[in-house]
Scaffold this active site. Sequence first.
Site, mmCIF file in Angstrom:
data_model
loop_
_atom_site.group_PDB
_atom_site.id
_atom_site.type_symbol
_atom_site.label_atom_id
_atom_site.label_comp_id
_atom_site.label_asym_id
_atom_site.label_seq_id
_atom_site.Cartn_x
_atom_site.Cartn_y
_atom_site.Cartn_z
ATOM 1 N N GLU A 88 63.786 29.104 -10.009
ATOM 2 C CA GLU A 88 64.450 27.782 -9.306
ATOM 3 C C GLU A 88 65.949 28.105 -10.117
ATOM 4 O O GLU A 88 66.153 28.262 -11.297
ATOM 5 C CB GLU A 88 63.874 26.374 -9.900
ATOM 6 C CG GLU A 88 64.961 25.458 -9.098
ATOM 7 C CD GLU A 88 64.388 23.976 -9.187
ATOM 8 O OE1 GLU A 88 62.955 23.914 -9.264
ATOM 9 O OE2 GLU A 88 64.762 22.966 -8.807
ATOM 10 N N LYS A 137 50.686 23.863 -10.304
ATOM 11 C CA LYS A 137 51.827 24.346 -10.783
ATOM 12 C C LYS A 137 52.424 23.635 -12.046
ATOM 13 O O LYS A 137 52.152 22.436 -11.993
ATOM 14 C CB LYS A 137 52.708 24.480 -9.758
ATOM 15 C CG LYS A 137 54.289 24.920 -10.154
ATOM 16 C CD LYS A 137 54.990 24.913 -9.094
ATOM 17 C CE LYS A 137 55.867 23.594 -8.911
ATOM 18 N NZ LYS A 137 56.814 23.081 -9.877
HETATM 19 O O1 KIV Z 1 58.319 19.483 -6.996
HETATM 20 C C1 KIV Z 1 58.892 20.460 -6.194
HETATM 21 O O2 KIV Z 1 59.000 20.041 -5.175
HETATM 22 C C2 KIV Z 1 59.205 21.700 -6.695
HETATM 23 C C3 KIV Z 1 59.878 22.435 -5.814
HETATM 24 C C4 KIV Z 1 61.298 22.241 -5.550
HETATM 25 C C5 KIV Z 1 59.514 23.869 -6.244
HETATM 26 O O3 KIV Z 1 59.065 21.918 -7.714
#
Ligand code: KIV
Length: 271
Positions: A187, A115
Amino acid sequence: MPKLTAFDIQKMKKTGKKITMLTAYDFSFATIFDEAKIDILLVGDTMGQTVYGAETTLEVTLDMSIRHCQAVTRGAKNYSLVIGDMPFLSYGLTIDETVANAGKLIKQGHAEAVKLEGASETRIKEIKAMVDIGIPVQGHIGLIPQSAYKLGGYKVQGKPESFFTEEELIQSAKQLEEAGCFSIILEAIPYEVSKKITEAIKIPTIGIGAGPHCDGQVLVCYDMLGCTIGRKPKFVKTYANLREEIIKATKKYAEEVEDGTYPSLEYSYEG
Ligand code: KIV
């Protein structure tokens, strides 16, 4: 039931099954969340705050992310998809470096997807290159914490006064879909805007502070379990009060050691 893949997650939007996602940072919690059949475990850069006590996510390094991915993937053996979060500056320099760093999360950390935050022109090129080489990518728009200084703080996005307007967020979601992301984190976005984004794209949206219309939800595990101290964001619901439970258990242990109740002979070796 076999372990979920990014492709399975992508298909869930069609079936209408809401996607469940939590952060996880270590082996023991990963075994618990895997057994509870949470669809996705994110080895999030929130480890900066939750595990290391830092003020922001910015000091998390790729090596830290790899180490924690190794621990989580060892625990999530049966069900959950494990996503490795790309830390600040592990992307955004050159496309080759981005792909190589994502590759390290997969090859060394054994993550099954990555991600990263944002949807700028550069980001879209990086995502296309990662997807092209076979790495499943989850996007992340709205309040992107690695850019908090640029956004003017940890503020809701998609409002008229926000850094990112509603139109920009919808456009970003479409570009991330077009670039090949299998899902997108939304978010801190007003629920009306998340609804429009969710309806505008075919890949699932997973919300955190983005209302009920997303295709799934994610929370930081320590928030959800009631371990976090300090201010609690509006969207956090605590499903347990582990902090109090752990303090109670710890005090009881100390009390029993001090008064000699523990260890009794039942807990001692004979002979
Ligand atoms: O790093 C993380 O925990 C996140 C989540 C809050 C989506 O990006």
